[in-house]
Design an enzyme around this catalytic site. Structure first.
Site, mmCIF file in Angstrom:
data_model
loop_
_atom_site.group_PDB
_atom_site.id
_atom_site.type_symbol
_atom_site.label_atom_id
_atom_site.label_comp_id
_atom_site.label_asym_id
_atom_site.label_seq_id
_atom_site.Cartn_x
_atom_site.Cartn_y
_atom_site.Cartn_z
ATOM 1 N N SER A 11 30.214 -0.634 -43.156
ATOM 2 C CA SER A 11 31.157 -1.048 -44.195
ATOM 3 C C SER A 11 32.548 -0.959 -43.582
ATOM 4 O O SER A 11 32.911 0.077 -43.013
ATOM 5 C CB SER A 11 31.033 -0.142 -45.415
ATOM 6 O OG SER A 11 31.797 -0.666 -46.479
ATOM 7 N N GLU A 12 33.327 -2.053 -43.685
ATOM 8 C CA GLU A 12 34.541 -2.126 -42.871
ATOM 9 C C GLU A 12 35.638 -1.157 -43.290
ATOM 10 O O GLU A 12 36.609 -0.981 -42.566
ATOM 11 C CB GLU A 12 35.073 -3.562 -42.808
ATOM 12 C CG GLU A 12 35.553 -4.158 -44.121
ATOM 13 C CD GLU A 12 34.463 -4.954 -44.824
ATOM 14 O OE1 GLU A 12 33.276 -4.672 -44.612
ATOM 15 O OE2 GLU A 12 34.829 -5.864 -45.612
ATOM 16 N N ASN A 13 35.484 -0.506 -44.432
ATOM 17 C CA ASN A 13 36.455 0.535 -44.767
ATOM 18 C C ASN A 13 36.171 1.840 -44.028
ATOM 19 O O ASN A 13 36.898 2.811 -44.196
ATOM 20 C CB ASN A 13 36.510 0.774 -46.279
ATOM 21 C CG ASN A 13 35.190 1.190 -46.861
ATOM 22 O OD1 ASN A 13 34.136 0.671 -46.484
ATOM 23 N ND2 ASN A 13 35.209 2.144 -47.768
ATOM 24 N N SER A 46 37.122 0.756 -37.133
ATOM 25 C CA SER A 46 36.112 -0.062 -37.794
ATOM 26 C C SER A 46 36.183 -1.503 -37.299
ATOM 27 O O SER A 46 35.160 -2.126 -36.978
ATOM 28 C CB SER A 46 36.328 -0.014 -39.308
ATOM 29 O OG SER A 46 35.356 -0.782 -39.967
#
Lengths: 232, 218
Positions: B46-48, B88
């Site tokens: 998840s890019e967060n 990320s």
């Protein structure tokens, strides 16, 4: 060096109209709640805010949008905020939407002494208009500039009075890179401890990047999308 | 019968390979996680800032400090890792993520994608989509074949501002599955009961149909 200040009001000393701020957080996760509330109270105006999102209508940076304290917003995604969209489409608010990875890296570059770098994101789109592009090893890249701020406002879970910070779970997000890129970086933490209480191996942001630190209070830590499953 | 959202997600899930690192976008892509075939072990990014994202938490165990890129409360699996936004996107840009699944408003028959802006009407921002599509090894787009007005979303040329150029490899819609080739959208599977004629009629971009196109099993 003891960097502790009493509260958000003391921490924001020197922050003036028209300044550029970085504000940590992803959505409402890991935002500096106390500092945002203090900005709203002080009424400082004409701000340029660099933050991944713009909060929601009644929380986070949405509070400063409602009071029209923000002149320009630099963000990657603003879909959760109807007031933002209204101000943007009506032209009241200047907006620079940039890809999320570019945003993170531009902050990191600003905090690392790197004025520009080449990135593939946005090549061939309106994001790259007017920017230098170059081919490296057969692929096209866009030159992006660093981002720096007069004040960076970040939130950590734990910090010591030297400014060393530890974040918790995904509340980390943009906070470490924004902490690096502020002329003055203010950290609000849920737990302020004495030097020695944080294991040096576990420090996420070394204290050299942090100028002022205080223990926040009354954290609401609002959840935007409460998604759960039921026990079988 | 056209596929519903869960059937689209289920079909995409069959593209997952053991050991993949996968980024799932908001909407239908998120549902893919519910249909990962048994014996296939994938790690969700998840890019967060999560590798090893788990399911939604049990009611009462949600944690405001633990969300996915759609701002939904999630959990961490054993062996997961947390990192900042810059790291990320470092792993995304460096093509460590094997597969990206995301939604779109329009796709062109050369693999361009538009997904973030309708000028003058809707501007939500691109979030991480531009970074993901510019760097992913493999991109699958999932979306409805037509918009609410019944117009094709598979076009010769995107009419909306682009998210990425020539990057989409495969598309799954409620009507079928398509590969982006130099000759256009190659129809590889039809949704059950959907005819090639219907797909032709609803595809504005160049469509390639070779021989008998098999019906999808879902």
């Amino acid at each position: 060096m003891d960097k502790r200040v009493t509260d958000a009001d003391a921490a924001l000393k020197g922050l003036k109209d028209g300044m550029t701020l970085m504000v940590g957080g992803f959505g409402l996760c890991g935002i500096p709640e106390n500092l945002i509330a203090a900005l709203a109270r002080h009424g400082v105006k004409g701000l340029t805010c660099i933050s991944n999102n713009a909060g929601v209508d009644d929380f986070g940076l949405g509070l400063l949008l409602k009071t029209k304290q923000i002149k320009k917003m630099i963000a990657s995604y603003v879909g959760e905020n109807a007031e933002f969209e209204r101000q943007m489409l009506s032209g009241e608010l200047e907006v620079d939407l940039i890809p999320q990875g570019n945003l993170a890296e531009r902050c990191r570059a600003g905090g690392s002494g790197i004025p520009a770098f080449f990135t593939p994101a946005g090549y061939g789109t309106e994001v790259a208009e007017g920017k230098e592009t170059r081919e490296f090893d057969g692929k096209m890249y866009v030159m992006e500039r660093w981002l720096r701020a007069d004040y960076s406002l970040v939130k950590a879970w734990k910090g010591d009075t030297n400014g060393n910070l530890v974040y918790r779970h995904t509340a980390r997000n943009f906070n470490p890179v924004m902490a690096m890129a502020g002329t003055i970086t203010i950290a609000e933490v849920e737990h302020l401890v004495e030097p020695g209480e944080i294991d040096p191996d576990q420090v996420h942001t070394p204290g050299i990047f942090v100028h002022r630190i205080f223990q926040g209070k009354n954290y609401e830590k609002r959840i935007e999308q409460r998604t759960v499953r039921q026990r079988a | 019968m056209a596929l519903d959202k869960n059937q689209i997600a289920k079909r995409i899930a069959r593209e997952l390979q053991d050991g993949y690192y996968v980024n799932l976008g908001i909407g239908i892509p998120t549902l893919v996680a519910n249909h990962i075939p048994p014996g296939i072990n994938v790690t969700l990014q998840s890019e967060n800032g999560i590798l090893g994202m788990g399911q939604f938490p049990y009611d009462g165990e949600e944690d405001a400090d633990l969300i996915n890129a759609g701002k939904q409360t999630v959990t961490l699996l054993p062996g997961s890792a947390i990192f900042d936004s810059s790291l990320s996107f470092a792993m995304i840009r460096a093509q460590k993520v094997n597969l990206t699944v995301l939604g779109a408003m329009e796709v062109s028959d050369t693999g361009d994608i538009a997904s973030w802006k309708i000028p003058g009407k809707m501007v939500k921002g691109m979030g991480g989509a531009m970074d993901l599509v510019a760097s992913a090894q493999n991109i699958i787009v999932c979306m409805m074949h037509t918009n609410k007005a019944g117009e094709s979303k598979l076009l010769k040329k995107c009419s909306l501002p682009l998210t990425g150029l020539g990057c989409v490899k495969r598309i799954i819609t409620d009507l079928g599955m398509f590969e982006v080739t130099k000759d256009g959208f190659k129809l590889t599977e039809r949704a059950p009961g959907v005819s090639v004629e219907e797909i032709k009629a609803k595809t504005e971009g160049r469509l390639v149909v070779e021989g008998e196109v098999p019906e999808m099993t879902v």
